[in-house]
Design an enzyme around this catalytic site. Sequence first.
Site, mmCIF file in Angstrom:
data_model
loop_
_atom_site.group_PDB
_atom_site.id
_atom_site.type_symbol
_atom_site.label_atom_id
_atom_site.label_comp_id
_atom_site.label_asym_id
_atom_site.label_seq_id
_atom_site.Cartn_x
_atom_site.Cartn_y
_atom_site.Cartn_z
ATOM 1 N N THR A 305 0.896 -0.523 0.046
ATOM 2 C CA THR A 305 -0.074 0.634 -0.125
ATOM 3 C C THR A 305 0.761 1.068 0.302
ATOM 4 O O THR A 305 1.797 1.365 0.667
ATOM 5 C CB THR A 305 -1.113 0.075 1.428
ATOM 6 O OG1 THR A 305 -1.655 -0.759 1.108
ATOM 7 C CG2 THR A 305 -1.518 1.160 1.646
ATOM 8 N N PHE A 307 1.413 5.141 0.622
ATOM 9 C CA PHE A 307 1.207 6.540 1.434
ATOM 10 C C PHE A 307 1.639 7.396 0.959
ATOM 11 O O PHE A 307 3.178 7.668 0.625
ATOM 12 C CB PHE A 307 1.187 6.020 2.952
ATOM 13 C CG PHE A 307 0.025 4.668 3.728
ATOM 14 C CD1 PHE A 307 -0.614 4.861 4.576
ATOM 15 C CD2 PHE A 307 0.829 3.211 3.253
ATOM 16 C CE1 PHE A 307 -1.374 3.588 5.133
ATOM 17 C CE2 PHE A 307 0.014 2.475 3.892
ATOM 18 C CZ PHE A 307 -0.998 2.435 5.196
#
Length: 429
Positions: A305, A307
């Site tokens: 992921t 960010f």
Amino acid sequence: MQAFSHVPNLNTSSPIFRYSSSSSIPRPHKLTRFAVRCAYHSDSFQFPNGVGATRADWQSSCAILSGKVFSQHQDSDDKSEPSSASVNGHKTSLDLNIVPLDKNGKLQPPSKPPPQKPLTITDLSPAPMHGSQLRVAYQGVPGAYSEAAAGKAYPNCEAIPCDQFEVAFQAVELWIADRAVLPVENSLGGSIHRNYDLLLRHRLHIVGEVQLPVHHCLLALPGVRKEYLTRVISHPQALSQCENTITKLGLNVTREAVDDTAGAAEYIATNNLRDTAAIASARAAELYGLNILADGIQDDSSNVTRFVMLAREPIIPRTDRPFKTSIVFAHEKGTSVLFKVLSAFAFRNISLTKIESRPHRSSPIRLVDDANVGTAKHFEYLFYVDFEASMAEVRAQNALAEVQEFTSFLRVLGSYPMDMTPWCPSTGD
């Protein structure tokens, strides 16, 4: 003088003061103890120096006398000048040269205020980019992957959990937090469209990025076996990232989406749900007292992921390390303009790492009326583009100058260092 009364048996626990004589009252040679006696009725008191004409003046004088007033001790031959003080807006001209006494009745030495410390360059500098001084907002509860991303982006920071992405944006805008760390895309689930919309709605700047490997675990209360589970709850993206593994485990369970992964673990622990499991991190299991029934249940081991780190002010772009720039633009003349915009980067050998389209919220549909063909409806889009170049580079500046010629709207979301840290997808760290 009516303001004071001598008390022979004075309680030693009460504050003891020495009253310095004025011009109308001779100064005693010996140290004498006095106590303050306040009157709460509405009688009018008259003093030689004009203090106490009203009840408010009397209460102001009592407030001054009962406070910790310090002054330097003077010899008996010195003449003390009357001072003026103001308490609660009431001005008084009473001489308040009061010096406290210790338990033995001796005069305490005066305490001089410490010298004022001069300002340094650190006092005028903004908050540091990294370190324990920062308060970083993230979406979720403790144990969420966003909290781990905040710790990776800003080690030793104070992480502030927020229940929604919108709250994390507002926390930075309202100076409750210094930074916000929010997910924008996942290698399996794709883009988090909500945060792309919020990037355009708020005036925060992207100042960095961090990529976090996602290591999902199946969590349940102690003593619960997989065969007795009837439901699995987690974030929608976490459920989709573990769909195949859950099927392979032979679990006949229903999937239910909640706000975040760690929140699912907290919900099970709080409500003592023995027929429900959560998909969350190993740290969430430790925080909420759950057992790990299955470890590493994501369908792809390379589950990452991305960010972004948000701040109120942008950082100064540099050229001494790899930088990435994020922009958003809109156009009104069809797909041919999009081709020209992308050509501005290709002509200068600038690599695009991401392109995302979102419907234009203010005008989502554009009507085209052709007398020969008829009326057509076209969707209006905003395009988010990430490219590998710093705004300090001339080629990036020239590319955006050309893009601005073909677009009706252009905004730079941030120019920031790329996350170049290595990671290992096979571990749960």
